[in-house]
Write a protein that holds these residues in place. Structure first.
Motif, short mmCIF file in Angstrom:
data_model
loop_
_atom_site.label_atom_id
_atom_site.label_comp_id
_atom_site.label_asym_id
_atom_site.label_seq_id
_atom_site.Cartn_x
_atom_site.Cartn_y
_atom_site.Cartn_z
N ASP A 47 0.84 -1.19 0.00
CA ASP A 47 0.00 0.00 0.00
C ASP A 47 0.87 1.24 0.00
O ASP A 47 1.93 1.27 0.65
N ALA A 48 0.43 2.26 -0.72
CA ALA A 48 1.14 3.54 -0.76
C ALA A 48 0.12 4.66 -0.70
O ALA A 48 -1.02 4.50 -1.14
N GLU A 49 0.54 5.78 -0.17
CA GLU A 49 -0.33 6.95 -0.14
C GLU A 49 -0.39 7.56 -1.53
O GLU A 49 0.66 7.75 -2.16
N PRO A 50 -1.57 7.87 -2.03
CA PRO A 50 -1.71 8.38 -3.40
C PRO A 50 -0.88 9.64 -3.67
O PRO A 50 -0.34 9.80 -4.76
N GLY A 51 -0.73 10.50 -2.68
CA GLY A 51 0.04 11.73 -2.88
C GLY A 51 1.53 11.51 -2.94
O GLY A 51 2.29 12.43 -3.28
N LEU A 52 1.98 10.29 -2.61
CA LEU A 52 3.41 10.00 -2.58
C LEU A 52 3.85 9.04 -3.68
O LEU A 52 4.93 8.46 -3.61
N VAL A 53 3.00 8.87 -4.69
CA VAL A 53 3.39 8.09 -5.87
C VAL A 53 3.31 9.01 -7.08
O VAL A 53 2.55 9.97 -7.09
N ARG A 54 4.12 8.72 -8.07
CA ARG A 54 4.04 9.50 -9.30
C ARG A 54 4.14 8.56 -10.49
O ARG A 54 4.83 7.54 -10.45
N VAL A 55 3.42 8.91 -11.53
CA VAL A 55 3.38 8.10 -12.75
C VAL A 55 4.74 8.19 -13.43
O VAL A 55 5.35 9.26 -13.51
N LEU A 56 5.23 7.04 -13.91
CA LEU A 56 6.52 7.00 -14.60
C LEU A 56 6.41 7.61 -16.00
O LEU A 56 5.38 7.47 -16.66
N THR A 57 7.49 8.23 -16.43
CA THR A 57 7.57 8.67 -17.82
C THR A 57 7.82 7.44 -18.67
O THR A 57 8.25 6.39 -18.15
N PRO A 58 7.60 7.51 -19.98
CA PRO A 58 7.90 6.36 -20.83
C PRO A 58 9.36 5.89 -20.70
O PRO A 58 9.62 4.69 -20.68
N ALA A 59 10.29 6.81 -20.59
CA ALA A 59 11.71 6.44 -20.46
C ALA A 59 11.96 5.74 -19.13
O ALA A 59 12.71 4.76 -19.07
N GLU A 60 11.33 6.20 -18.04
CA GLU A 60 11.50 5.56 -16.74
C GLU A 60 10.90 4.16 -16.74
O GLU A 60 11.47 3.23 -16.17
N LEU A 61 9.75 4.00 -17.39
CA LEU A 61 9.13 2.69 -17.47
C LEU A 61 10.01 1.73 -18.25
O LEU A 61 10.24 0.59 -17.82
N LEU A 62 10.54 2.16 -19.37
CA LEU A 62 11.43 1.31 -20.16
C LEU A 62 12.65 0.92 -19.35
O LEU A 62 13.05 -0.26 -19.33
N SER A 63 13.24 1.85 -18.64
CA SER A 63 14.41 1.57 -17.82
C SER A 63 14.08 0.53 -16.74
O SER A 63 14.86 -0.39 -16.50
N ALA A 64 12.93 0.69 -16.09
CA ALA A 64 12.52 -0.26 -15.05
C ALA A 64 12.28 -1.66 -15.62
O ALA A 64 12.66 -2.66 -15.02
N LEU A 65 11.67 -1.73 -16.80
CA LEU A 65 11.42 -3.03 -17.43
C LEU A 65 12.72 -3.71 -17.85
O LEU A 65 12.87 -4.92 -17.70
N VAL A 66 13.66 -2.94 -18.36
CA VAL A 66 14.96 -3.50 -18.75
C VAL A 66 15.71 -3.98 -17.52
O VAL A 66 16.31 -5.07 -17.53
N ALA A 67 15.67 -3.20 -16.43
CA ALA A 67 16.34 -3.62 -15.20
C ALA A 67 15.74 -4.93 -14.67
O ALA A 67 16.48 -5.82 -14.23
N GLU A 68 14.42 -5.07 -14.75
CA GLU A 68 13.78 -6.30 -14.30
C GLU A 68 14.17 -7.48 -15.19
O GLU A 68 14.45 -8.57 -14.71
N ALA A 69 14.21 -7.28 -16.50
CA ALA A 69 14.62 -8.35 -17.42
C ALA A 69 16.06 -8.76 -17.16
O ALA A 69 16.40 -9.95 -17.16
N ASN A 70 16.93 -7.80 -16.90
CA ASN A 70 18.33 -8.11 -16.60
C ASN A 70 18.44 -8.89 -15.29
O ASN A 70 19.21 -9.85 -15.20
N ALA A 71 17.70 -8.50 -14.29
CA ALA A 71 17.72 -9.21 -13.01
C ALA A 71 17.23 -10.64 -13.18
O ALA A 71 17.79 -11.58 -12.62
N ARG A 72 16.17 -10.82 -13.98
CA ARG A 72 15.64 -12.17 -14.24
C ARG A 72 16.68 -13.03 -14.95
O ARG A 72 16.80 -14.22 -14.68
N SER A 73 17.45 -12.43 -15.86
CA SER A 73 18.43 -13.22 -16.62
C SER A 73 19.60 -13.67 -15.76
O SER A 73 20.28 -14.62 -16.10
N ARG A 74 19.83 -13.00 -14.64
CA ARG A 74 20.95 -13.36 -13.77
C ARG A 74 20.55 -14.42 -12.74
O ARG A 74 21.42 -14.98 -12.07
N ARG A 75 19.27 -14.69 -12.59
CA ARG A 75 18.82 -15.71 -11.62
C ARG A 75 19.17 -17.10 -12.13
O ARG A 75 19.06 -17.38 -13.32
N PRO A 76 19.59 -17.97 -11.22
CA PRO A 76 19.86 -19.35 -11.64
C PRO A 76 18.58 -20.03 -12.09
O PRO A 76 17.50 -19.76 -11.60
#
Length: 77
Positions: A47-76
């Motif tokens: 849970d998060a307070e609505p006033g303390l979250v902000r929508v990601l920009t397209p570039a931030e979303l892409l960066s987060a998705l790439v970071a997640e894919a990289n983390a998944r590829s390093r898992r055994p």
């Protein structure tokens, strides 16, 4: 809640950053005064307070998705 406050609450499915926890997640819904978020790759909601979250920009979303894919590829397998 005022119309302005309701407009600030991200819609379900939006990718946001919880600025308190410095975590990225998708809005799953709203429960009481909170926004329910889940990590982009799935997992436990938090849970998060609505006033303390902000929508990601397209570039931030892409960066987060790439970071997640990289983390998944390093898992055994």
């Amino acid at each position: 809640m005022t119309e302005e406050a309701e407009a600030a609450i991200p819609a379900p499915g939006a990718a946001v950053r919880d600025t308190v926890r410095d975590r990225v997640g998708r809005v799953m819904g709203h429960a009481g005064p909170y926004v329910q978020l889940r990590p982009l790759a799935g997992g436990r909601e938090w849970d998060a307070e609505p006033g303390l979250v902000r929508v990601l920009t397209p570039a931030e979303l892409l960066s987060a998705l790439v970071a997640e894919a990289n983390a998944r590829s390093r898992r055994p397998r």
